[in-house]
Design an enzyme around this catalytic site. Structure first.
Site, PDB file in Angstrom:
ATOM      1  N   GLU A 205      -1.131  -9.310   3.939  1.00  0.00           N
ATOM      2  CA  GLU A 205      -1.362  -9.035   5.472  1.00  0.00           C
ATOM      3  C   GLU A 205      -2.562  -9.644   5.864  1.00  0.00           C
ATOM      4  O   GLU A 205      -2.023 -11.272   6.779  1.00  0.00           O
ATOM      5  CB  GLU A 205      -0.724  -8.927   6.465  1.00  0.00           C
ATOM      6  CG  GLU A 205      -1.025  -7.347   6.145  1.00  0.00           C
ATOM      7  CD  GLU A 205      -0.561  -5.911   5.205  1.00  0.00           C
ATOM      8  OE1 GLU A 205      -0.823  -6.947   4.133  1.00  0.00           O
ATOM      9  OE2 GLU A 205      -1.243  -5.172   5.282  1.00  0.00           O
TER      10      GLU A 205
ATOM     11  N   HIS B 276      -3.326  -5.421   0.402  1.00  0.00           N
ATOM     12  CA  HIS B 276      -2.778  -5.681   2.059  1.00  0.00           C
ATOM     13  C   HIS B 276      -2.773  -7.329   2.198  1.00  0.00           C
ATOM     14  O   HIS B 276      -3.911  -7.555   1.815  1.00  0.00           O
ATOM     15  CB  HIS B 276      -4.040  -5.378   2.752  1.00  0.00           C
ATOM     16  CG  HIS B 276      -3.901  -3.866   3.454  1.00  0.00           C
ATOM     17  ND1 HIS B 276      -2.569  -3.132   3.808  1.00  0.00           N
ATOM     18  CD2 HIS B 276      -4.229  -2.677   2.384  1.00  0.00           C
ATOM     19  CE1 HIS B 276      -2.754  -1.602   4.181  1.00  0.00           C
ATOM     20  NE2 HIS B 276      -3.226  -1.243   3.011  1.00  0.00           N
TER      21      HIS B 276
ATOM     22  N   CYS C 195       0.783  -1.480   0.116  1.00  0.00           N
ATOM     23  CA  CYS C 195      -0.170  -0.376  -0.551  1.00  0.00           C
ATOM     24  C   CYS C 195       0.998   1.065  -0.121  1.00  0.00           C
ATOM     25  O   CYS C 195       1.621   1.782  -0.676  1.00  0.00           O
ATOM     26  CB  CYS C 195      -0.710  -0.110   1.476  1.00  0.00           C
ATOM     27  SG  CYS C 195      -2.068   0.421   0.387  1.00  0.00           S
TER      28      CYS C 195
HETATM   29  N1  GLN Z   1      -2.330   7.007   2.303  1.00  0.00           N
HETATM   30  C1  GLN Z   1      -2.297   5.781   1.629  1.00  0.00           C
HETATM   31  C2  GLN Z   1      -3.567   5.910   0.529  1.00  0.00           C
HETATM   32  O1  GLN Z   1      -4.636   6.307   1.402  1.00  0.00           O
HETATM   33  C3  GLN Z   1      -1.882   4.857   1.553  1.00  0.00           C
HETATM   34  C4  GLN Z   1      -3.041   3.963   2.328  1.00  0.00           C
HETATM   35  C5  GLN Z   1      -2.220   2.890   3.103  1.00  0.00           C
HETATM   36  O2  GLN Z   1      -1.214   2.476   3.005  1.00  0.00           O
HETATM   37  N2  GLN Z   1      -3.465   1.738   3.650  1.00  0.00           N
HETATM   38  O3  GLN Z   1      -3.017   5.075  -0.343  1.00  0.00           O
END
Ligand code: GLN
Length: 534
Positions: free
Chosen positions: A507, A505, A379
């Site tokens: 994970e 994600h 992310c």
């Molecule tokens: N801040 C970034 C976004 O909103 C990444 C979000 C995250 O890492 N969950 O896209």
């Protein structure tokens, strides 16, 4: 459906979520189908807006619900796939009650905690999967908290209406050891149980957290004072090596047999133990490697819970001891900080929000790329890897994410179209499970071993698709895309031992008995590097 209610007393952080998850695992071991829920007494509608420093990571379910990290434990310990109805807060309950009031559904009545709020809670307790054999519901907080009272009152009423034989109250408590007296102390437990009984709840089982063995005398004393049978005083000793010891610990204490007997449930098969093999692999690793995790919330050990667990799962799969060095992203911003990245076999940059520490993450992504160290970006870790690449490889030092430089001249990461006009902070991100198509011949495709996969998301920004060609022409391959809207989900570098960055994600989908392929691939690459260097 049979219900098990898990409450906690004396202090917070006793591990109610782990205990609920491990109990779920034991019952699954008997062939039963379990459902797990968590009720949190705070007023936020969900934990999505809470700081990870305060409340640990925000866990995301398949349907996009943002939840407490305990739901992560439930999904890691069992096969249950959870959704919105498995995660409830006082905020959600009050919201539904207030909505009903505005709709005139209370027909002129005065709306009160009892019966209206408690009715709304009981209604939620009834929403269960018909195919499940039983449901474990954990109540957040500690007995004695004012906010928890409506939930406990609802449980009491529920047990009365349903019949005591269909309900188990399991209370998790602490037996502190006093060094001066050289003994475990039962008084806080007695008082916590007394508080429960005052509300009308008699616990059936006491699970006692303790650092020492509970003597038979001590068991008898707890049993007598707390009005539970001596067998139902269950010892939960501090774990030595891993949280995955817990199912075996509780099985030895016969917690599963106790619950089955109490609920009149018959096991569907002889108990199948999947945990011994997992523990053996944890205790007897055949190799080791060192992973650096670069984040801004590293001071809170719960802030990246699922990432740590997914790394541990990859370690289990590869019989490898994973040493994690946490690195404060902000500390990486000072010129002399390169030292912090020395001696690592792999670098992982997890998700995050906000400006603090982003330059440190960009530095880590550059360092890994240039030094040929395995890199895994998740992310925000993916977004910063692309900024790093644009600045150094594409020669665009002004490159940044629009999240941190909204009027920047080279926005590598831009706000999602769906997010352009959203001002609301709650549950408005691109959330939950989405399909992703993997490019033939790519590393991602090889690791997953399939063409289409599903992963969970939580973000407001995305890779700027106008720059695809610029990136691909310099060796950064787009290897995963959302088939619907073409959104870029995975980027990877061909000329590198392992440089993989994902918008989602992974994970959240890793299990102790089935490591996530990308974590496994990352750890294997780190291991190869560790072995080369040794
Ligand atoms: N801040 C970034 C976004 O909103 C990444 C979000 C995250 O890492 N969950 O896209």
């Amino acid at each position: 459906m049979k219900q098990i209610f898990v409450t906690g007393g004396v202090v917070s952080s006793l591990g109610k979520g782990l205990t609920a998850g491990a109990l779920g695992a034991l019952l699954e071991g008997h062939g039963l189908r379990v459902e797990l829920k968590k009720f949190d007494p705070y007023l936020n509608l969900d934990p999505g807006t809470m700081s990870p420093l305060q409340h640990g990571e925000v866990y995301v379910l398949e349907d996009g619900t943002e939840t407490d990290l305990d739901l992560g434990h439930y999904e890691r310990f069992t096969h249950a796939v959870l959704g919105r109805r498995h995660s409830l807060t006082s905020g959600r309950i009050y919201e539904s009650v207030l909505q009903k009031e505005r709709n005139g559904e209370y027909l002129g009545q005065t709306v009160q905690t009892i019966p209206h709020v408690t009715d709304a809670i009981k209604e939620q307790l009834q929403v269960v999967d018909e195919r499940a054999d039983l449901c474990i519901t954990e109540i957040g907080g500690t007995i004695g908290d004012i906010e928890g009272l409506p939930f406990l009152e609802a449980l009491r009423q529920f047990a009365l209406e349903r019949g005591r034989e269909d309900v188990v109250f399991l209370h998790l408590t602490l037996l502190p050891y006093l060094r001066a007296a050289e003994e475990l102390k039962t008084k806080p437990t007695q008082q916590s149980v007394a508080k429960l009984r005052e509300i009308g709840i008699q616990p059936d089982i006491l699970v006692c957290r303790t650092e020492r063995e509970i003597s038979p005398d001590m068991r008898r004393k707890i049993s007598l004072f707390c009005n539970v049978s001596p067998r139902a005083v269950v010892e939960e000793r501090d774990l030595q090596d891993s949280i995955y010891e817990l199912p075996s610990v509780l099985h030895r204490e016969q917690l599963d047999a106790l619950v089955l007997e109490r609920l009149g449930l018959r096991p569907r098969r002889a108990y199948e133990d999947i945990w011994s093999d997992i523990l053996r692999r944890i205790r007897e690793p055949s190799c080791r490697c060192r992973i650096g995790l670069v984040g801004k919330y590293v001071s809170c050990k719960d802030a990246y819970k699922s990432v740590y667990e997914a790394l541990a799962h990859a370690g289990i799969a590869l019989c490898c001891r994973v040493e994690i060095r946490t690195i404060d992203a902000e500390a990486l911003e000072s010129p002399e900080a390169a030292e912090l990245l020395k001696g690592l076999d792999g670098i992982l940059v997890p998700g995050g929000f906000g400006t603090r520490g982003v330059e440190g993450k960009i530095r880590a992504a550059n360092y890994a790329r240039e030094q040929q160290i395995p890199y895994f970006g998740i992310c925000l870790g993916m977004q910063m890897a692309t900024v790093a690449f644009a600045r150094r490889v594409l020669g665009r030092p002004e490159a940044h994410s629009a999240e941190f430089d909204p009027r920047g001249a080279y926005p590598v990461i831009r706000r999602l179209d769906s997010q352009q006009d959203t001002a609301s902070r709650g549950a408005t991100m691109r959330l939950g499970s989405r399909p992703c198509h993997l490019k033939a011949g790519s590393l991602a495709r090889r690791l997953y071993g399939s063409e289409e996969i599903f992963e969970r998301h939580r973000h407001r920004y995305e890779f700027n698709r106008e720059l695809e060609e610029a990136f691909e022409s310099r060796g950064m391959l787009i290897s995963g895309r959302c088939p619907g809207d073409g959104a870029v989900e995975i980027l990877e570098l061909a000329q590198h031992p392992y440089y993989l960055a994902v918008q989602f994600h992974p994970e959240f989908q890793s299990k102790p008995w089935q490591a996530h392929p990308l974590f496994r691939g990352f750890l294997q690459a780190a291991l190869d590097r560790a072995q080369e260097n040794s």
